[in-house]
Write a protein that holds these residues in place. Sequence first.
Motif, mmCIF file in Angstrom:
data_model
loop_
_atom_site.group_PDB
_atom_site.id
_atom_site.type_symbol
_atom_site.label_atom_id
_atom_site.label_comp_id
_atom_site.label_asym_id
_atom_site.label_seq_id
_atom_site.Cartn_x
_atom_site.Cartn_y
_atom_site.Cartn_z
ATOM 1 N N LEU A 227 0.823 -1.204 0.000
ATOM 2 C CA LEU A 227 0.000 0.000 0.000
ATOM 3 C C LEU A 227 0.859 1.257 0.000
ATOM 4 N N GLY A 228 2.118 1.131 0.397
ATOM 5 C CA GLY A 228 3.044 2.258 0.341
ATOM 6 C C GLY A 228 3.286 2.746 -1.074
ATOM 7 N N ALA A 229 3.048 1.876 -2.078
ATOM 8 C CA ALA A 229 3.186 2.312 -3.473
ATOM 9 C C ALA A 229 2.125 3.350 -3.811
ATOM 10 N N VAL A 230 0.927 3.187 -3.253
ATOM 11 C CA VAL A 230 -0.133 4.182 -3.433
ATOM 12 C C VAL A 230 0.308 5.520 -2.845
ATOM 13 N N LEU A 231 0.860 5.458 -1.655
ATOM 14 C CA LEU A 231 1.310 6.687 -0.992
ATOM 15 C C LEU A 231 2.506 7.300 -1.724
ATOM 16 N N ALA A 232 3.355 6.454 -2.324
ATOM 17 C CA ALA A 232 4.506 6.973 -3.081
ATOM 18 C C ALA A 232 4.028 7.773 -4.290
ATOM 19 N N ILE A 233 3.001 7.289 -4.976
ATOM 20 C CA ILE A 233 2.419 8.034 -6.099
ATOM 21 C C ILE A 233 1.867 9.363 -5.601
ATOM 22 N N ASP A 234 1.141 9.319 -4.509
ATOM 23 C CA ASP A 234 0.565 10.526 -3.907
ATOM 24 C C ASP A 234 1.665 11.536 -3.589
ATOM 25 N N LEU A 235 2.731 11.062 -2.954
ATOM 26 C CA LEU A 235 3.823 11.930 -2.545
ATOM 27 C C LEU A 235 4.531 12.541 -3.756
ATOM 28 N N LEU A 236 4.839 11.726 -4.748
ATOM 29 C CA LEU A 236 5.541 12.221 -5.932
ATOM 30 C C LEU A 236 4.662 13.195 -6.720
ATOM 31 N N ASP A 237 3.375 12.922 -6.779
ATOM 32 C CA ASP A 237 2.458 13.837 -7.462
ATOM 33 C C ASP A 237 2.471 15.213 -6.800
ATOM 34 N N ARG A 238 2.484 15.249 -5.493
ATOM 35 C CA ARG A 238 2.542 16.534 -4.779
ATOM 36 C C ARG A 238 3.859 17.255 -5.081
ATOM 37 N N ALA A 239 4.960 16.487 -5.094
ATOM 38 C CA ALA A 239 6.261 17.104 -5.381
ATOM 39 C C ALA A 239 6.304 17.665 -6.795
ATOM 40 N N LEU A 240 5.708 16.947 -7.755
ATOM 41 C CA LEU A 240 5.679 17.422 -9.135
ATOM 42 C C LEU A 240 4.840 18.691 -9.283
ATOM 43 N N GLN A 241 3.781 18.791 -8.509
ATOM 44 C CA GLN A 241 2.968 20.000 -8.574
ATOM 45 C C GLN A 241 3.727 21.207 -8.013
ATOM 46 N N LEU A 242 4.590 20.944 -7.039
ATOM 47 C CA LEU A 242 5.415 22.018 -6.485
ATOM 48 C C LEU A 242 6.576 22.373 -7.408
ATOM 49 N N ASN A 243 7.127 21.355 -8.077
ATOM 50 C CA ASN A 243 8.277 21.554 -8.965
ATOM 51 C C ASN A 243 8.064 20.740 -10.237
ATOM 52 N N PRO A 244 7.350 21.302 -11.237
ATOM 53 C CA PRO A 244 7.076 20.551 -12.474
ATOM 54 C C PRO A 244 8.326 20.124 -13.233
ATOM 55 N N ASP A 245 9.468 20.770 -12.965
ATOM 56 C CA ASP A 245 10.716 20.414 -13.643
ATOM 57 C C ASP A 245 11.489 19.316 -12.913
ATOM 58 N N LEU A 246 10.892 18.750 -11.883
ATOM 59 C CA LEU A 246 11.544 17.701 -11.106
ATOM 60 C C LEU A 246 11.982 16.559 -12.021
ATOM 61 N N GLY A 247 13.283 16.266 -12.013
ATOM 62 C CA GLY A 247 13.817 15.173 -12.814
ATOM 63 C C GLY A 247 14.261 15.564 -14.212
ATOM 64 N N LYS A 248 13.974 16.769 -14.638
ATOM 65 C CA LYS A 248 14.391 17.196 -15.987
ATOM 66 C C LYS A 248 15.887 17.487 -16.051
ATOM 67 N N THR A 249 16.452 17.836 -14.912
ATOM 68 C CA THR A 249 17.900 17.992 -14.789
ATOM 69 C C THR A 249 18.349 17.153 -13.597
#
Length: 409
Positions: A227-249
């Motif tokens: 079930l932590g995979a569900v929470l990992a998606i949730d967490l990463l989605d929030r981080a992407l909304q804060l920083n849409p360029d996350l992972g581009k560099t």
Amino acid sequence: MAKPASTKRLVYHLGGYNPVAPQDAYRRFSRELCRFESTWSVATSISGPVIGPDVASWRVVASGPNWSVETEYRLVLWEDVIETAQARPMWRRIPLALMAFVDFVQAGALWGYLRSNWRYAGFFLYPFVFFGLLVALALVAGIVAARMSDSALVGVCAGIVAGVLLMQWPARWLYLPLLFDDWIFSRDYIRRRDEVLDPRFDRVAREIAAHGKESEADEILIIGHSLGAVLAIDLLDRALQLNPDLGKTRPRIALASVGSSLLKIGLHRGAERFRAAVGRVASASQIFWAEYQALTDVMNFYKTNPVTAMGLQVPGRPIVRVERIRKMVQPARYRRMRRNFFKVHCQFVNGNDQRAAYDYFMLLCGPLSVERQVRYADGAVSAIGSDGALRESAIDLPFIPESPLEASS
């Protein structure tokens, strides 16, 4: 000899619905790290844990003859949420669990489980079927007592006493309270936001978003188990909304869902919010996403692409790897654990006895990037020599096919 490597990796781990205290998680991590040392002929050292309100962290250094990796491991905490649920009495837990059962059935989740993976449907039904059997036993005890005493009142009292006793020992031996709490939490997660987890995930997401701009790490790995995979998606989605360029560099961003329960939530008709998060994460092409599954793990969805199963149109996401648990552990150990579904499920986050394509600690501490380990047919097996050295040929190993389910065959 391969060119020496010095790599830094930042890891965020989200565990499943299992109330393990941070100190116990650290001790288990240390114990399983020793297996990693022995299996891959590497040297490791680990710092003491630093336990904060949101994460528990420690540092690991792993090295072979010609490489060294520093890993900062951050365990995202939510055992307090599970422990709070565990404190409620059975008389409150049972009606909430039955509500969750009806909700998941009415929302089409059970049919989705049967369609996608009948084993998971069995896992869903397991606690409720056994609960029904225990209730039937209590009723039989009451009927027998009533007939023997020729008193309906005695029968009712005997049935109640039998029910209470059955809910104490047999129910706990069958893990019914924990599984009931698991499904109650899952229903609540779909229906409303959690007053503890939401602000916590917001804080951790801000941390990840900031690391995406200024971290010294070569790679950030967000890994969710069960079930932590569900929470990992949730967490990463929030981080992407804060920083849409996350992972581009730099640093690279990788997501690993292992033994995941993504479809546990995603196949519920009411989980629009979660499916939207999955869609946003899957569409972020700069994020490398791998999904690891195993046939013998009844708590994951074997040989199923979770994105496709949710009806989301994001081709090639994630890369799905189906691995064999029996290849990760010694035969004698496998014979002991194979009938314990929980132990099989937890092998995704334990150390391996044998070198295999999937190795939790190699993902965390190995010299190859997560993407290379996932895309190589045998993971890091061909890349690491018997002495633990990184082979010169590691850079030239062939990748698996692009098709996510071809990759898992």
